[in-house]
Every structure is written in structure tokens, then in C-alpha cells.
Design a protein around this motif. Structure first.
Motif, mmCIF file in Angstrom:
data_model
loop_
_atom_site.group_PDB
_atom_site.id
_atom_site.type_symbol
_atom_site.label_atom_id
_atom_site.label_comp_id
_atom_site.label_asym_id
_atom_site.label_seq_id
_atom_site.Cartn_x
_atom_site.Cartn_y
_atom_site.Cartn_z
ATOM 1 N N GLU A 207 -13.569 -18.093 25.188
ATOM 2 C CA GLU A 207 -13.176 -17.103 24.182
ATOM 3 C C GLU A 207 -12.121 -17.623 23.214
ATOM 4 O OE1 GLU A 207 -12.681 -13.157 25.671
ATOM 5 O OE2 GLU A 207 -14.866 -13.122 25.938
ATOM 6 N N SER A 208 -11.766 -18.924 23.347
ATOM 7 C CA SER A 208 -10.800 -19.458 22.380
ATOM 8 C C SER A 208 -11.408 -19.470 20.973
ATOM 9 C CB SER A 208 -10.340 -20.860 22.787
ATOM 10 O OG SER A 208 -11.411 -21.763 22.724
ATOM 11 N N ILE A 209 -12.727 -19.330 20.893
ATOM 12 C CA ILE A 209 -13.357 -19.254 19.566
ATOM 13 C C ILE A 209 -12.821 -18.044 18.798
ATOM 14 C CG2 ILE A 209 -15.409 -17.933 20.316
ATOM 15 C CD1 ILE A 209 -15.383 -20.740 17.686
ATOM 16 N N PHE A 210 -12.470 -16.972 19.539
ATOM 17 C CA PHE A 210 -11.948 -15.782 18.856
ATOM 18 C C PHE A 210 -10.504 -15.997 18.384
ATOM 19 C CE2 PHE A 210 -15.155 -13.697 21.824
ATOM 20 C CZ PHE A 210 -16.164 -13.748 20.872
ATOM 21 N N ALA A 211 -9.778 -16.874 19.096
ATOM 22 C CA ALA A 211 -8.426 -17.216 18.629
ATOM 23 C C ALA A 211 -8.539 -18.021 17.326
ATOM 24 C CB ALA A 211 -7.686 -18.016 19.696
ATOM 25 N N ILE A 212 -9.581 -18.837 17.250
ATOM 26 C CA ILE A 212 -9.806 -19.606 16.010
ATOM 27 C C ILE A 212 -10.086 -18.625 14.865
ATOM 28 C CG2 ILE A 212 -11.406 -21.231 14.895
ATOM 29 C CD1 ILE A 212 -11.608 -22.640 17.664
ATOM 30 N N ALA A 213 -10.877 -17.591 15.175
ATOM 31 C CA ALA A 213 -11.153 -16.564 14.146
ATOM 32 C C ALA A 213 -9.861 -15.861 13.736
ATOM 33 C CB ALA A 213 -12.162 -15.549 14.671
ATOM 34 N N ASP A 214 -8.967 -15.631 14.719
ATOM 35 C CA ASP A 214 -7.683 -14.972 14.389
ATOM 36 C C ASP A 214 -6.869 -15.826 13.414
ATOM 37 O OD1 ASP A 214 -8.247 -12.841 16.053
ATOM 38 O OD2 ASP A 214 -7.096 -13.620 17.752
ATOM 39 N N VAL A 215 -6.825 -17.155 13.680
ATOM 40 C CA VAL A 215 -6.069 -18.037 12.774
ATOM 41 C C VAL A 215 -6.718 -18.026 11.379
ATOM 42 C CG1 VAL A 215 -5.313 -20.411 12.332
ATOM 43 C CG2 VAL A 215 -5.293 -19.511 14.674
ATOM 44 N N LEU A 216 -8.037 -18.096 11.360
ATOM 45 C CA LEU A 216 -8.730 -18.088 10.065
ATOM 46 C C LEU A 216 -8.446 -16.789 9.305
ATOM 47 C CD1 LEU A 216 -12.153 -19.674 11.113
ATOM 48 C CD2 LEU A 216 -10.496 -20.645 9.506
ATOM 49 N N ARG A 217 -8.351 -15.704 10.061
ATOM 50 C CA ARG A 217 -8.098 -14.390 9.437
ATOM 51 C C ARG A 217 -6.751 -14.395 8.724
ATOM 52 N NH1 ARG A 217 -9.135 -10.343 7.100
ATOM 53 N NH2 ARG A 217 -9.343 -8.233 7.878
ATOM 54 N N THR A 218 -5.757 -15.090 9.323
ATOM 55 C CA THR A 218 -4.438 -15.130 8.668
ATOM 56 C C THR A 218 -4.517 -15.874 7.334
ATOM 57 O OG1 THR A 218 -3.746 -17.185 9.736
ATOM 58 C CG2 THR A 218 -3.198 -15.140 10.892
ATOM 59 N N LYS A 219 -5.557 -16.686 7.168
ATOM 60 C CA LYS A 219 -5.721 -17.400 5.890
ATOM 61 C C LYS A 219 -6.730 -16.680 4.997
ATOM 62 C CE LYS A 219 -4.402 -21.762 7.830
ATOM 63 N NZ LYS A 219 -4.535 -23.183 7.835
ATOM 64 N N GLY A 220 -7.105 -15.453 5.390
ATOM 65 C CA GLY A 220 -7.981 -14.653 4.539
ATOM 66 C C GLY A 220 -9.461 -14.811 4.800
ATOM 67 N N LEU B 293 -6.193 1.664 -2.351
ATOM 68 C CA LEU B 293 -6.962 1.762 -1.103
ATOM 69 C C LEU B 293 -7.717 0.464 -0.819
ATOM 70 C CD1 LEU B 293 -8.450 5.367 -1.316
ATOM 71 C CD2 LEU B 293 -7.115 4.451 0.580
ATOM 72 N N ALA B 294 -8.243 -0.146 -1.875
ATOM 73 C CA ALA B 294 -9.049 -1.361 -1.698
ATOM 74 C C ALA B 294 -8.198 -2.584 -1.366
ATOM 75 C CB ALA B 294 -9.874 -1.623 -2.962
ATOM 76 N N ASN B 295 -6.871 -2.439 -1.536
ATOM 77 C CA ASN B 295 -5.963 -3.576 -1.319
ATOM 78 C C ASN B 295 -6.107 -4.242 0.033
ATOM 79 O OD1 ASN B 295 -4.573 -4.200 -3.516
ATOM 80 N ND2 ASN B 295 -2.828 -2.834 -3.131
ATOM 81 N N ASP B 296 -6.303 -3.422 1.078
ATOM 82 C CA ASP B 296 -6.354 -3.974 2.435
ATOM 83 C C ASP B 296 -7.758 -4.450 2.819
ATOM 84 O OD1 ASP B 296 -3.723 -3.529 2.747
ATOM 85 O OD2 ASP B 296 -3.916 -1.722 3.992
ATOM 86 N N ASP B 297 -8.742 -4.227 1.965
ATOM 87 C CA ASP B 297 -10.112 -4.646 2.299
ATOM 88 C C ASP B 297 -10.252 -6.160 2.174
ATOM 89 O OD1 ASP B 297 -10.650 -1.994 2.583
ATOM 90 O OD2 ASP B 297 -11.862 -1.793 0.768
ATOM 91 N N GLY C 75 -15.392 -15.082 -1.883
ATOM 92 C CA GLY C 75 -16.141 -15.941 -0.960
ATOM 93 C C GLY C 75 -15.441 -16.152 0.373
ATOM 94 N N ARG C 76 -14.428 -15.340 0.698
ATOM 95 C CA ARG C 76 -13.714 -15.564 1.965
ATOM 96 C C ARG C 76 -14.312 -14.748 3.111
ATOM 97 N NH1 ARG C 76 -9.571 -18.785 0.251
ATOM 98 N NH2 ARG C 76 -8.419 -18.856 2.197
ATOM 99 N N VAL C 77 -15.342 -13.973 2.788
ATOM 100 C CA VAL C 77 -15.969 -13.132 3.810
ATOM 101 C C VAL C 77 -17.346 -13.714 4.135
ATOM 102 C CG1 VAL C 77 -16.788 -10.807 4.308
ATOM 103 C CG2 VAL C 77 -14.779 -11.150 2.877
ATOM 104 N N MET D 291 0.847 -1.212 0.000
ATOM 105 C CA MET D 291 0.000 0.000 0.000
ATOM 106 C C MET D 291 0.871 1.247 0.000
ATOM 107 S SD MET D 291 -3.037 1.706 0.828
ATOM 108 C CE MET D 291 -4.100 0.330 1.110
ATOM 109 N N ASN D 292 0.485 2.220 -0.766
ATOM 110 C CA ASN D 292 1.196 3.476 -0.871
ATOM 111 C C ASN D 292 1.128 4.249 0.457
ATOM 112 O OD1 ASN D 292 1.838 6.095 -1.404
ATOM 113 N ND2 ASN D 292 0.796 6.144 -3.404
ATOM 114 N N ASP D 293 2.301 4.625 1.014
ATOM 115 C CA ASP D 293 2.335 5.303 2.312
ATOM 116 C C ASP D 293 1.636 6.651 2.280
ATOM 117 O OD1 ASP D 293 3.430 3.315 3.676
ATOM 118 O OD2 ASP D 293 5.490 4.104 3.641
ATOM 119 N N ASN D 294 1.660 7.324 1.110
ATOM 120 C CA ASN D 294 0.971 8.615 1.009
ATOM 121 C C ASN D 294 -0.507 8.479 1.296
ATOM 122 O OD1 ASN D 294 3.198 9.992 0.360
ATOM 123 N ND2 ASN D 294 2.957 9.753 -1.868
ATOM 124 N N ILE D 295 -1.061 7.329 0.955
ATOM 125 C CA ILE D 295 -2.497 7.125 1.158
ATOM 126 C C ILE D 295 -2.778 6.878 2.637
ATOM 127 C CG2 ILE D 295 -4.411 5.568 0.629
ATOM 128 C CD1 ILE D 295 -3.201 5.278 -2.151
#
Ligand SMILES: Cc1ncc(COP(=O)(O)O)c(C=O)c1O
Length: 434
Positions: A367-380, A31-35, A41-43, A1-5
Motif C-alpha cells: 500500500e506504499s503506492i498510496f503514500a506515493i499518491a499522497d506525495v503527488l497530491r501535495t504537488k497538485g 467554490l471552484a478554488n479547492d477543486d 493536465g494535473r488530473v 476560500m470564503n468561510d461563509n461558503i
């Protein structure tokens, strides 16, 4: 991502310096790169993706009408016609009786706020017409609703200073109708049920709520923002769906979102009423300023024709058979996930889904369910985090069918890694206030 943005200072400068259109276009792409990747279908939240042809038609329709203004349909008869067609179609799907009417809204939140406004105005006009119960001492007005009903009802309660009388749901997550009956008093302006409710994806007992509403002469709003399209087409596909729409006499208003399972661009929903009097109670008219007579159907003044055109074009293109196909595909994907969770040794399905919303936590309910979500997030993968109890929420739509095998594999992998490490993750908010 461009730092100016990224930098806020650079952002300010970026908006004050005229910039070549092609360069701006490139910046938008950056800008849309980080979305999150909606179209792959990953969302499992926030977005709904139909087939590529429908998606492209929706984009074109939006673009063509983006700068028109639905504030005044005299200037844009196209928007009047498209809104009338859309509302009429949903009235048909929901078995509305003769005399029923509605408006397009910007989506679920606006629909729910306006449903509360209409009920309030109807109550106030019945009081000023002298329809008061004997021996009654007026208090703060209230609406009676299950704890599962959408957060937008809280927004309406705060905006209009109405008490949101929340009644705990039953162990199966559905509305507790007898407790709701006990909570009603002479200041109750509205009852609420959902088809389905968002958090666990189950349909409230709308038949019983309708009987309660009729016997106590109180309006009943059915929030079918999530389920209005899906339940219509699941029933047509032969699934046994309990009644939830205008076939039940006590249902006085009903909301269905198009920007969810109608697969249209964001900013489109429909709010329907059993009669025109209730619909009139949501509108606003004034001449108490220097600009002449001003009227609007909803909360917004100026509103883009883009979402209206997208809704009309997508509905016209898909027709009933297109919706049937998308609905069955989404339902199959949801059932694959639900079946997988039912047999899981770490994860627990909150409830069998009545439509296409699937909620799950860990068997230990922590709350380990949220850690599972964190791992899934790393895979998109992106899922909503919610509670209580700590859970993940998947809003399954047609795009998920093709990724379900990969998702189930990554989910299993994430849950075994988290169980082995004993870590917990963090929750997050469903919306943001920035
Ligand atoms: C059942 C239900 N009602 C209302 C809403 C609010 O809709 P919106 O976010 O379009 O305003 C949602 C959103 O998910 C919902 O699930």
C-alpha cells in the motif's frame, strides 16, 4: 476560500437570501478554488481536455442548449437532429451493420444499465414466447462477466435483481473465456467484455467472447465506454488493434462514451444495438397515470440538451482528423508513462496499455503506492487509487502530453521519498455517495 461558503449553516442562508448575480459569480469562482485543476493536465482521472478552441465551443454549445429538454424532441427538433447525427457517426465508427440503431445516454453507467435491461427484456419475451429448453427449471437470471468489468454492471444487477456472475480474469488481466463458458447456464441473459476494461486498461478477447456468444445464442455487450473513440482512431493510425466492435457477429450491443475520449461535456454517451428490436427493449412507455402517454428512451425523464449540443458541436468541429490527432497525442503520452514504468526500480506497470489507460503499483505490491499518491497530491497531481492489487490508475488524455516530463520527474521523486521513509498511504473510493 470564503468561510461563509464552507459553513453548512451559512450555505443554507446563502440560498435563501437573494444575492446580486455578480456576487454569486464570484462565489462560484471561490467554490471552484479547492477543486482539482482539470485544465492544466494535473488530473489523471474524471476529466478530458481538448485544445482551447474545442473546449470553448463545447462550453458555448452547452450553454446555448442547457435549458432545453431532451424528454420531448417534438418540442426541440434541434435535439432530435443532433442526437441522430451523433448516433449515426458512432454507428459508422463501430462498423455497425444495416438495421443497427442506438440512443444517446447520459454516459457509461446509464448505457450499461440499459444494456442489461434490454437483454433481460429480450430474454423474458423469448421465454413467454415459449422458447424454453427441455428439462429446464428456471432460476434467478444472471449475467456472466469478468471481474474487471465496470462497477456499473453491479448497479444494474442490484437494480434488476440479476446475479452478476463474476469470473476471475487471467494473469494478463483479460477475461477468461473458457471459465466464462463454464459459468453459462439456461438463466444467463448476457455476456460482457470490455474494450478496454478500466482497471488495467487491457482489451478482453472479444473475438472469442463473440464466438462463445454466437455458439450459445446469448447476447454480448461490449463496454467500449473508455475505448470506443480511441481504438477506432488507433486502428486508423495503423496500430494493430484486435477486433472489438460490430465486425464481430456475436456483439449485440456496444457502449461508447463521448464525455470521455470524445472530449465533450459531461452527460453524453451512446448505446448501440445490432438491431432495432433490442433497442426497443431498452425503452419505456406507459399510459397508466392521469398524464397521458409517456415514453422515454433511457433512465432519465427530463434531460438537458446541453450535453447533446456539446457532443454534436465538438464532433462536428473535430471531425475524424481532429479525433485522430487527439488520439495519437494521448497515446504517445500514455506510452511515455508505460515505458518509464517498465524500467522503474520501485514501481511496476500492471500491463502494457492497449489504449490510454495506465495502471501501476509498487514492485513489492504493497500500500506504499498510496503514500506515493499522497506525495503527488501535495504537488497538485491527482490519480485514482484502486485495488486489488493496490494500484494507481492514470487515464491519459491529450492534455497530458505537455505535462508528462514534469509528472515523471515528480513521480520518481515521490517514489524515492516513500521508499526511503517506508510509509504507506490510504486508498479512496472511485465514486462518492454524498
Ligand atoms: C470501461 C468503463 N465503462 C463504464 C464506465 C462508466 O462511465 P460513467 O462514469 O460515465 O458512468 C467507465 C467509467 O470510467 C468505464 O471506464
Amino acid at each position: 476560500m470564503n468561510d461563509n461558503i464552507r459553513s453548512p449553516v451559512a450555505q443554507k442562508q446563502a440560498l435563501s437570501v437573494p444575492t446580486d448575480a455578480d456576487a454569486v459569480h464570484d462565489e462560484l469562482i471561490a467554490l471552484a478554488n479547492d477543486d482539482v485543476d482539470v485544465f492544466g493536465g494535473r488530473v489523471f482521472s474524471l476529466a478530458y481536455v481538448p485544445d482551447p478552441v474545442t473546449q470553448s465551443l463545447s462550453n458555448d454549445a452547452y450553454r446555448m442548449f442547457a435549458h432545453t429538454n431532451g424528454l420531448n424532441a417534438d418540442a426541440f427538433p434541434s435535439l432530435r437532429r443532433m442526437q441522430a447525427d451523433v448516433v449515426s457517426q458512432i454507428l459508422g465508427w463501430t462498423h455497425a451493420p444495416a438495421g443497427a440503431a442506438g440512443f444517446m445516454t447520459s454516459g457509461g453507467t446509464e448505457s450499461l444499465i440499459l444494456a442489461v435491461r434490454s437483454a433481460l427484456k429480450m430474454y423474458q419475451s423469448s421465454q413467454s414466447a415459449g422458447d424454453t429448453s427441455p428439462g429446464r427449471s428456471p432460476g434467478r437470471l444472471n449475467m456472466v462477466l469478468p471481474t474487471s468489468a465496470h462497477a456499473a454492471f453491479e448497479k444494474a444487477a442490484e437494480y434488476f435483481d440479476v446475479e452478476a456472475r463474476r469470473i476471475p480474469v487471467l494473469p494478463d488481466w483479460r477475461a477468461n473465456v473458457s471459465m466464462m463458458a463454464e459459468a453459462i447456464d439456461a438463466d444467463t441473459v448476457l455476456l460482457v467484455g470490455s474494450a478496454p476494461q478500466y482497471p488495467q486498461g487491457v482489451i478482453d478477447p472479444i473475438t472469442e467472447l463473440s464466438e462463445l456468444a454466437t455458439s450459445r445464442n446469448i447476447p454480448l455487450h461490449v463496454d467500449a465506454c473508455m475505448g470506443g473513440v480511441t481504438l477506432t482512431f488507433l486502428e486508423r493510425a495503423g496500430e494493430a488493434i484486435p477486433l472489438w466492435d460490430f465486425r464481430l457477429n456475436g456483439v449485440t450491443s456496444l457502449s461508447v462514451d463521448l464525455h470521455k475520449y470524445g472530449y465533450t461535456a459531461k452527460g453524453a454517451g451512446v448505446l448501440l444495438y445490432r438491431d432495432k428490436q433490442r433497442r426497443a427493449a431498452q425503452t419505456f412507455v406507459t399510459d397508466n397515470w392521469l398524464g397521458g402517454l409517456y415514453g422515454s428512451s433511457g433512465i432519465l425523464g427530463t434531460k438537458s440538451g446541453g450535453p447533446i449540443a456539446s457532443a454534436w458541436a465538438v464532433m462536428r468541429h473535430l471531425g475524424d482528423s481532429g479525433y485522430q490527432a487527439l488520439t495519437v497525442t494521448a497515446r504517445d503520452a500514455a506510452l511515455r508513462l508505460a515505458n518509464h514504468l517498465e524500467q522503474h526500480d520501485v514501481l511496476q506497470l500492471r500491463s502494457w496499455p492497449d489504449s490510454t489507460l495506465v495502471s501501476f503499483g509498487t514492485r513489492s505490491n504493497d500500500e506504499s503506492i498510496f503514500a506515493i499518491a499522497d506525495v503527488l497530491r501535495t504537488k497538485g497531481w491527482y490519480l485514482d487509487r484502486q485495488g486489488p492489487p493496490p494500484s494507481l490508475h492514470a487515464t491519459i488524455n491529450a492534455v497530458h502530453e505537455s505535462v508528462m516530463t514534469e509528472f515523471l520527474r515528480d513521480l520518481d521523486d515521490a517514489s524515492s521519498r516513500v521508499s526511503a521513509s517506508g510509509t504507506t498511504g490510504r486508498t479512496s473510493t472511485y465514486g462518492t455517495i454524498e
